[in-house]
Design an enzyme around this catalytic site. Structure first.
Site, mmCIF file in Angstrom:
data_model
loop_
_atom_site.group_PDB
_atom_site.id
_atom_site.type_symbol
_atom_site.label_atom_id
_atom_site.label_comp_id
_atom_site.label_asym_id
_atom_site.label_seq_id
_atom_site.Cartn_x
_atom_site.Cartn_y
_atom_site.Cartn_z
ATOM 1 N N HIS A 516 0.806 -1.223 0.000
ATOM 2 C CA HIS A 516 0.000 0.000 0.000
ATOM 3 C C HIS A 516 0.841 1.277 0.000
ATOM 4 O O HIS A 516 0.619 2.156 0.824
ATOM 5 C CB HIS A 516 -0.922 0.013 1.231
ATOM 6 C CG HIS A 516 -1.956 -1.054 1.243
ATOM 7 N ND1 HIS A 516 -2.667 -1.389 2.382
ATOM 8 C CD2 HIS A 516 -2.414 -1.873 0.264
ATOM 9 C CE1 HIS A 516 -3.519 -2.366 2.098
ATOM 10 N NE2 HIS A 516 -3.383 -2.677 0.813
ATOM 11 N N PRO A 517 1.796 1.432 -0.917
ATOM 12 C CA PRO A 517 2.561 2.680 -0.930
ATOM 13 C C PRO A 517 1.694 3.851 -1.379
ATOM 14 O O PRO A 517 0.920 3.736 -2.334
ATOM 15 C CB PRO A 517 3.679 2.395 -1.944
ATOM 16 C CG PRO A 517 3.100 1.358 -2.856
ATOM 17 C CD PRO A 517 2.220 0.511 -1.984
#
Length: 589
Positions: A516-517
């Protein structure tokens, strides 16, 4: 018959000559979770010509299977990013580097992800608005979540928080004893069973997943496949964008990309929409002269706009260390899958192969560090597999655990009935960054998430691990024979098992990205020197360029990032079309 022959000839001529125009109204870079949505919405207007550029290709049929998302990691569909070695985490991973899979394929990371549909907490979006992203409060964004959604879960889709009839199908997996035990455990601990995308998030729940009839519902399937016939939309795969070009007035004039062994430059009349993701979007901006002045000058890149591109990197961090055994055929064991399982899956889509990425239950909980009633700081997912479930092959290598660490910790449980209680830190205080490594667009940028660089993050995750231990110690979970595996994590032997120090060591050893960057092209007020794009998603200091993907998220959501990225694509499309409408109205006056 004549019409079919004519269409075939036209297709043949186009394929043999040119796949695209010399100029478009809009060029979209990246066909992932947000880019696919933007392409769909903009091309609804037949008078708009849209070019969608994707560096990857079409996905294979294996991507349709819901249960094994890790199978496409480290293939041609994955950018195969890796972080730099981490000092405070990833001790048990090869070179202390975290693998960061990202989708290099039509549909982007929605092809590789674990398909959980989790939007985030109401407070998250209200915090965005307070931070300068005006127009992005919860009340502002909820209609866009609902617009895309086709929720097929009867007990949830009538509560006013879900959409029915949208392109993105949301379903739940099949019933089974494992799921029931998890929900029963939640009740035993005093939690409500509910809808984490609904009124209250602090609940235990079944997994809501982007599935359609038991198969993956990627943004390719939802938003691109149904519109392939639109004459005003050209979709190019294996088109690697290397630069965005500007005129002397800092207005976008064209996009340069490599395609079919040649370099092409296509002009744009109105706007370029950059939807390449939280790694590739900042990378391309910096290569094009938009980024931190001191960094660009090191590489002799002319500075077009001095902005904090690549900063503010955030990721949900977790650990795969909490492995448990269980009685009976409750888990997802690759070795026990048969041809009959595959046939049943193809017939009715209601067996183990339709499990949402192997996830059965989700819980949002508060640790002792969080006193806000309904803004959980930990998410817990019960996965019906572990590092050992596939024989120690795909999942282990995807995480990047060394052979020695795997053998010592999980090797004796290969192909046993095991599962993982997976705690996710929700709103990390640590901030990382993405920097240029060179001016070669094909060389990956430097990725440094700086996991646990803020000490509070590790403290909260340890509390989340302790809640996992509470859940798995309930009578409900004991009824299916739940017990923690007996082995000790290598390097953590000096601590008492399951003490705070042991759990911290476990998290720092078997550290896991949750894929989940976000945050590397931060959205905020144009007057804020932390911002890269304004609330209209326009890149500050230039004209004709917007970013629409998870990189614009200013503060991490209490949830997952695929649903918010799709929402961003929806809202971006309206912002673009509203500007176009205003321009057309001016011309008519």
């Amino acid at each position: 018959m004549f019409r079919l022959i004519l269409l075939a000839l036209i297709s043949f001529i186009r394929a043999g000559h040119l796949d695209f125009r010399k100029e478009y109204d809009y060029i979209i870079v990246g066909a992932g979770s947000a880019g696919a949505v933007v392409a769909n919405r903009l091309s609804k207007d037949a008078n708009i010509h849209v070019l969608l550029l994707e560096a990857g290709s079409n996905p294979s049929l294996i991507s349709e299977t819901a249960a094994f998302p890790a199978e496409l990691q480290q293939t041609k569909y994955d950018w195969e990013f890796k972080t730099v070695p981490q000092k405070l985490s990833c001790w048990g991973l090869k070179d202390q580097r975290s693998r960061w899979p990202r989708g290099k394929v039509l549909g982007g990371s929605s092809i590789l992800n674990y398909m959980l549909y989790v939007r985030g907490n109401k407070r998250d979006f209200d915090e965005w608005a307070k931070d300068g992203a005006t127009g992005w409060s919860y009340d502002d964004v909820l209609p866009y979540f609902k617009k895309s959604e086709d929720n097929r879960i009867p007990e949830m889709n009538q509560n006013g928080y879900h959409g029915i009839g949208g392109e993105l199908t949301v379903e739940k997996g099949p019933e089974n004893p494992f799921k029931r035990a998890f929900l029963k455990a939640g009740k035993e601990l005093g939690y409500d069973i509910g809808d984490y995308n609904g009124e209250f998030q602090k609940v235990f729940s079944e997994v809501q997943g982007t599935l359609k009839d038991g198969t993956r519902c990627s943004t390719k399937k939802a938003f691109l496949d149904p519109i392939r016939g639109r004459r005003n939309l050209d979709i190019l795969t294996s088109a690697f964008v290397t630069k965005i070009n500007f005129d002397d007035d800092k207005h976008v004039k064209s996009v340069t990309f490599d395609y079919k062994d040649r370099t092409e430059t296509v002009l744009v009349r109105r706007e370029v929409i950059l939807s390449a993701g939280a790694i590739n979007s900042p990378h391309l901006l910096m290569l094009s002269g938009i980024g931190p002045k001191e960094d660009l000058e090191k590489f002799q890149i002319p500075v077009i706009s001095n902005l904090p591109v690549g900063k503010n990197l955030q990721d949900h961090v977790a650990t795969v260390a909490l492995i448990f055994t269980t009685d009976g055929p409750h888990t997802l064991l690759k070795s026990k899958l048969t041809t009959d399982d595959v046939i049943e899956y193809l017939k009715n889509g209601q067996n183990n192969l339709t499990t949402v990425g192997g996830g059965e239950g989700v819980a949002f909980v508060n640790t002792k560090y969080n006193l806000i009633k309904d803004w959980p700081d930990i998410e817990i997912i019960l996965f019906k597999f572990s590092l050992a479930s596939d024989g120690g092959t795909t999942f282990r290598t995807g995480v990047g655990i060394t052979d020695e660490m795997f053998t010592k910790y999980a090797g004796s449980y290969v192909n046993d009935e095991t599962f993982t209680c997976f705690p996710l830190l929700q709103r990390p205080k640590s901030r990382g960054e993405i920097r240029l490594k060179s001016t070669d667009p094909y060389e990956h940028p430097i990725i440094d998430p700086k996991y646990f660089s803020h000490p509070d993050d590790l403290k909260v995750l340890v509390e989340g691990m302790k809640i996992c231990l509470e859940i798995t110690s309930t009578s409900a979970m004991k009824e299916i024979g739940t017990e923690p595996i007996e082995t000790i994590i290598p390097g953590c032997e000096k601590y008492e098992k399951f003490s705070d120090d042991y759990l911290a060591c476990a998290a720092q050893t078997f550290t896991q990205t949750v894929y989940h960057p976000i945050g590397t092209c931060k959205m905020g007020s144009a007057s804020d020197d932390r911002s890269v794009v304004d609330p209209d998603l326009k890149v500050i200091g230039v004209q004709g360029l917007r970013v629409a993907d998870a990189s614009v998220i200013p503060l991490m959501v209490t949830g997952h990032t695929n649903a918010p990225a799709i929402m961003i694509g929806e809202k971006a499309s309206d912002l673009i079309l509203n500007d176009l409408k205003a321009t057309r109205s001016k011309k008519e006056l």
